[in-house]
Design an enzyme around this catalytic site. Structure first.
Site, PDB file in Angstrom:
ATOM      1  N   ARG A   1       1.228  -0.947   0.224  1.00 43.99           N
ATOM      2  CA  ARG A   1      -0.314   0.305  -0.024  1.00 43.99           C
ATOM      3  C   ARG A   1       1.068   0.963   0.242  1.00 43.99           C
ATOM      4  O   ARG A   1       0.095   2.477   0.825  1.00 43.99           O
ATOM      5  CB  ARG A   1      -0.782  -0.441   1.067  1.00 43.99           C
TER       6      ARG A   1
ATOM      7  N   LYS B   1       4.040  11.387 -11.887  1.00 51.76           N
ATOM      8  CA  LYS B   1       2.918  10.423 -12.888  1.00 51.76           C
ATOM      9  C   LYS B   1       3.711   9.248 -12.418  1.00 51.76           C
ATOM     10  O   LYS B   1       5.063   9.499 -12.996  1.00 51.76           O
ATOM     11  CB  LYS B   1       2.778  11.283 -14.042  1.00 51.76           C
TER      12      LYS B   1
ATOM     13  N   GLU C   1      11.983  17.574 -25.440  1.00 51.17           N
ATOM     14  CA  GLU C   1      10.524  18.230 -24.076  1.00 51.17           C
ATOM     15  C   GLU C   1      11.048  19.092 -23.625  1.00 51.17           C
ATOM     16  O   GLU C   1      10.539  20.174 -23.126  1.00 51.17           O
ATOM     17  CB  GLU C   1      10.922  17.006 -23.087  1.00 51.17           C
TER      18      GLU C   1
ATOM     19  N   LYS D   1       8.532  22.497 -14.531  1.00 59.45           N
ATOM     20  CA  LYS D   1       7.472  21.642 -14.026  1.00 59.45           C
ATOM     21  C   LYS D   1       7.362  21.358 -12.506  1.00 59.45           C
ATOM     22  O   LYS D   1       6.250  21.631 -12.451  1.00 59.45           O
ATOM     23  CB  LYS D   1       8.850  20.135 -14.720  1.00 59.45           C
TER      24      LYS D   1
ATOM     25  N   GLU E   1      -2.792  17.497 -12.236  1.00 53.94           N
ATOM     26  CA  GLU E   1      -3.446  17.899 -14.009  1.00 53.94           C
ATOM     27  C   GLU E   1      -5.347  18.454 -14.409  1.00 53.94           C
ATOM     28  O   GLU E   1      -5.756  17.474 -15.411  1.00 53.94           O
ATOM     29  CB  GLU E   1      -3.149  16.495 -14.868  1.00 53.94           C
TER      30      GLU E   1
ATOM     31  N   ARG F   1      -1.431  21.810 -15.998  1.00 56.88           N
ATOM     32  CA  ARG F   1      -0.610  20.910 -15.845  1.00 56.88           C
ATOM     33  C   ARG F   1      -0.357  20.673 -17.633  1.00 56.88           C
ATOM     34  O   ARG F   1      -0.386  19.949 -17.970  1.00 56.88           O
ATOM     35  CB  ARG F   1      -0.911  19.880 -15.119  1.00 56.88           C
TER      36      ARG F   1
ATOM     37  N   ASN G   1       1.435  18.849 -22.235  1.00 57.21           N
ATOM     38  CA  ASN G   1       0.552  18.385 -23.730  1.00 57.21           C
ATOM     39  C   ASN G   1       1.422  19.312 -24.698  1.00 57.21           C
ATOM     40  O   ASN G   1       0.974  18.103 -26.055  1.00 57.21           O
ATOM     41  CB  ASN G   1      -0.526  18.033 -22.863  1.00 57.21           C
TER      42      ASN G   1
ATOM     43  N   HIS H   1       1.571  17.307 -27.446  1.00 59.62           N
ATOM     44  CA  HIS H   1       1.849  15.253 -27.041  1.00 59.62           C
ATOM     45  C   HIS H   1       0.617  14.413 -27.480  1.00 59.62           C
ATOM     46  O   HIS H   1       0.802  13.654 -28.315  1.00 59.62           O
ATOM     47  CB  HIS H   1       1.748  15.596 -25.686  1.00 59.62           C
TER      48      HIS H   1
ATOM     49  N   HIS I   1       2.188  12.042 -29.738  1.00 56.05           N
ATOM     50  CA  HIS I   1       1.803  10.787 -29.159  1.00 56.05           C
ATOM     51  C   HIS I   1       0.537  10.029 -30.671  1.00 56.05           C
ATOM     52  O   HIS I   1       1.199   8.184 -30.783  1.00 56.05           O
ATOM     53  CB  HIS I   1       0.652  10.269 -28.025  1.00 56.05           C
TER      54      HIS I   1
ATOM     55  N   HIS J   1       9.732   8.803 -28.559  1.00 55.45           N
ATOM     56  CA  HIS J   1       8.356  10.159 -28.283  1.00 55.45           C
ATOM     57  C   HIS J   1       8.980  11.518 -28.797  1.00 55.45           C
ATOM     58  O   HIS J   1       8.082  11.703 -28.890  1.00 55.45           O
ATOM     59  CB  HIS J   1       8.478   9.264 -26.600  1.00 55.45           C
TER      60      HIS J   1
HETATM   61  N1  LIG Z   1       5.738  10.287 -15.347  1.00 49.00           N
HETATM   62  C1  LIG Z   1       5.767  11.734 -16.527  1.00 49.00           C
HETATM   63  O1  LIG Z   1       5.392  12.445 -15.796  1.00 49.00           O
HETATM   64  C2  LIG Z   1       6.171  11.004 -17.828  1.00 49.00           C
HETATM   65  C3  LIG Z   1       6.611  11.651 -18.446  1.00 49.00           C
HETATM   66  C4  LIG Z   1       6.784  11.476 -19.890  1.00 49.00           C
HETATM   67  C5  LIG Z   1       7.534  10.158 -20.164  1.00 49.00           C
HETATM   68  N2  LIG Z   1       7.808   9.171 -19.488  1.00 49.00           N
HETATM   69  C6  LIG Z   1       7.508   8.025 -20.417  1.00 49.00           C
HETATM   70  O2  LIG Z   1       8.748   7.442 -19.729  1.00 49.00           O
HETATM   71  C7  LIG Z   1       9.123   6.788 -20.996  1.00 49.00           C
HETATM   72  C8  LIG Z   1       9.845   7.190 -21.751  1.00 49.00           C
HETATM   73  O3  LIG Z   1      11.130   7.429 -21.230  1.00 49.00           O
HETATM   74  P1  LIG Z   1      12.769   7.305 -21.875  1.00 49.00           P
HETATM   75  O4  LIG Z   1      12.386   8.328 -22.803  1.00 49.00           O
HETATM   76  O5  LIG Z   1      13.484   7.334 -20.341  1.00 49.00           O
HETATM   77  O6  LIG Z   1      13.114   5.650 -22.294  1.00 49.00           O
HETATM   78  P2  LIG Z   1      13.885   4.638 -21.712  1.00 49.00           P
HETATM   79  O7  LIG Z   1      13.256   4.503 -19.973  1.00 49.00           O
HETATM   80  O8  LIG Z   1      12.998   3.225 -22.069  1.00 49.00           O
HETATM   81  O9  LIG Z   1      14.543   4.928 -21.795  1.00 49.00           O
HETATM   82  C9  LIG Z   1      15.467   5.322 -23.660  1.00 49.00           C
HETATM   83  C10 LIG Z   1      16.791   3.518 -23.534  1.00 49.00           C
HETATM   84  O10 LIG Z   1      18.341   4.821 -23.085  1.00 49.00           O
HETATM   85  C11 LIG Z   1      18.572   3.161 -21.917  1.00 49.00           C
HETATM   86  N3  LIG Z   1      19.939   4.209 -20.859  1.00 49.00           N
HETATM   87  C12 LIG Z   1      18.457   4.548 -20.008  1.00 49.00           C
HETATM   88  N4  LIG Z   1      19.907   5.528 -19.654  1.00 49.00           N
HETATM   89  C13 LIG Z   1      20.700   5.067 -19.623  1.00 49.00           C
HETATM   90  C14 LIG Z   1      22.111   5.793 -20.175  1.00 49.00           C
HETATM   91  N5  LIG Z   1      22.774   6.838 -19.007  1.00 49.00           N
HETATM   92  N6  LIG Z   1      22.548   5.315 -20.735  1.00 49.00           N
HETATM   93  C15 LIG Z   1      22.904   4.974 -21.795  1.00 49.00           C
HETATM   94  N7  LIG Z   1      21.544   4.084 -21.825  1.00 49.00           N
HETATM   95  C16 LIG Z   1      20.792   4.586 -20.833  1.00 49.00           C
HETATM   96  C17 LIG Z   1      17.195   2.614 -21.548  1.00 49.00           C
HETATM   97  O11 LIG Z   1      17.730   1.174 -20.502  1.00 49.00           O
HETATM   98  C18 LIG Z   1      16.497   2.654 -22.355  1.00 49.00           C
HETATM   99  O12 LIG Z   1      16.967   2.129 -23.744  1.00 49.00           O
HETATM  100  C19 LIG Z   1       7.840   6.655 -21.477  1.00 49.00           C
HETATM  101  O13 LIG Z   1       7.406   5.322 -20.702  1.00 49.00           O
HETATM  102  C20 LIG Z   1       7.177   7.958 -21.204  1.00 49.00           C
HETATM  103  O14 LIG Z   1       5.424   6.933 -21.139  1.00 49.00           O
HETATM  104  C21 LIG Z   1       5.838  10.026 -17.819  1.00 49.00           C
HETATM  105 ZN   LIG Z   2       6.606  13.576 -23.290  1.00 47.30          ZN
END
Ligand SMILES: NC(=O)c1ccc[n+]([C@@H]2O[C@H](COP(=O)([O-])OP(=O)(O)OC[C@H]3O[C@@H](n4cnc5c(N)ncnc54)[C@H](O)[C@@H]3O)[C@@H](O)[C@H]2O)c1
Ligand SMILES: [Zn+2]
Length: 361
Positions: free
Chosen positions: A123, A145, A187, A229, A239, A243, A247, A250, A254, A266
């Protein structure tokens, strides 16, 4: 170089963001002084763990803190409830309880999933974010999030659950694939367009420093994104209104990302989305030609894409637009720039105008 810190002010759920070089090696000392839990479950993926888990574990061990590493296969396709359950079972088998905490070491996939796990394991146990992609450092690690995907859509299961601290070590960006770094920059540019013209200008001026990973400039850049942020999240954590400006780019982004079968990452899809929605703003009379030109110039300078790949099916994109999670009661809301640094949110856009920009280019 000095570490910089800022705070996300959410009353008794407020937390610090530390940004600097060599932070990984100092986390143990920090957590010894300000513990978040008794033991730490480090959650990472199989790309990041081999690169950085040892450094983190050593830093914890040196400070007398005990931890266990749990990894899963890297990639969005593993961001689902099955992986969360597997991780939860491993934590349980190792006796992790409510006095312990989670550390998310990785990109947005790790952060979203480890945060989600922390929010529901027994929990809810506390967690710490150590984002390792540029996208995670400027966006996903801040704001609380968390979540996982289901076949019906991305992030459809999740919680709002704030971390206890965010540690951003810019040194880890040195191993990030170039494409991922560029995606993160989309971003970064987003923040300038939605709310901060001087920051947009800073990005224009410092392009070479940023693309060559100049530590001082990178740190300034990441810090400004986190400040923005944090500010937006403080004003609208769940949101309800403000907030939603985050987007920008996005909704179309998306849809393009999904239509590509997630082959387009992304950030690059968001870059296209920012360009397209600004075209839409122009077409619908919300902004001037110069806004679009100024935006495009910066995106191109950072080697980011503007156009939807020609072979991509426009009807499929439109289908995704209609089912976007941010769609409310069937209405598609768009974040439209009126000028650089200022956006409005509206659903008052003609569907011919949407068609027009999707087919253009
Ligand atoms: N929570 C939120 O507010 C929010 C906002 C935007 C995106 N997201 C989420 O984030 C995700 C995308 O995140 P991302 O772009 O970081 O992708 P990711 O976590 O998949 O990382 C991208 C790639 O880089 C590799 N990697 C990470 N750090 C590294 C490093 N320092 N050196 C070498 N390789 C490395 C990872 O293993 C992966 O293969 C999506 O699932 C999206 O929905 C969440
Ligand atoms: Zn984004």
């Amino acid at each position: 170089m000095q570490t910089q810190s800022l705070s996300v002010g959410l009353g008794d759920r407020s937390y610090p963001i530390h940004i600097g070089q060599g932070i990984l090696a100092r986390i143990g000392k920090d957590l010894a002084e300000q513990p978040v839990g008794t033991r730490y479950a480090i959650i990472s993926d199989d790309n990041v763990a081999p690169l950085y888990a040892e450094k983190l574990t050593a830093s914890l061990t040196d400070a007398g803190i005990s931890s266990e590493l749990f990894t899963f296969t890297a990639g969005e396709e593993y961001k689902h409830s099955g992986t969360v359950t597997e991780l939860a079972r491993k934590l349980a088998a190792q006796g992790f309880d409510r006095g312990d905490a989670v550390i998310a070491l990785g990109g947005g996939v790790v952060g979203d999933m480890a945060g989600f796990l922390a929010s529901i394991y027994m929990r809810g146990i506390p967690f710490v974010q150590i984002p390792t992609t540029l996208l995670a450092q400027v966006d996903s690690s801040v704001g609380g999030k968390t979540g996982v995907d289901i076949p019906e859509g991305k992030n459809l299961i999740g919680t709002f659950y704030q971390p206890k601290a965010v540690y951003i070590d810019i040194d880890v960006l040195s191993t990030l694939p170039e494409r991922e770094f560029r995606g993160g920059l989309a971003e970064v540019i987003k923040y300038g367009v939605i709310i901060d013209k001087p920051f947009f200008d800073f990005l224009r001026e410092k392009r070479e420093h940023i693309t060559s990973h100049d530590p001082q400039v990178l740190m300034q850049t990441i810090k400004r994104c986190c400040e923005i942020k944090a500010d937006v999240v403080e004003k609208d954590e769940r949101e309800g209104g403000l907030r939603r400006i985050l987007n920008y780019g996005h909704t179309i982004g998306h849809a393009v990302e999904a239509t590509s079968g997630y082959q387009l990452i992304h950030g690059l899809a968001v870059s296209i989305g920012m360009h397209k929605v600004t075209e839409l703003a122009l077409k619908a009379g919300y902004t001037q030609q110069t806004t679009l030109e100024t935006l495009d110039e910066l995106l191109v300078a950072y080697n980011l894409p503007l156009e939807i790949p020609a072979e991509m099916d426009r009807d499929t994109i439109k289908g995704y637009l209609k089912t976007d999670k941010k769609t409310v009661g069937g209405q598609i809301f768009f974040v439209l720039p009126e000028e650089i640094g200022k956006v409005i949110i509206t659903d008052k856009v003609e569907s011919n105008d949407i068609d027009h920009v999707l087919h253009k280019g």
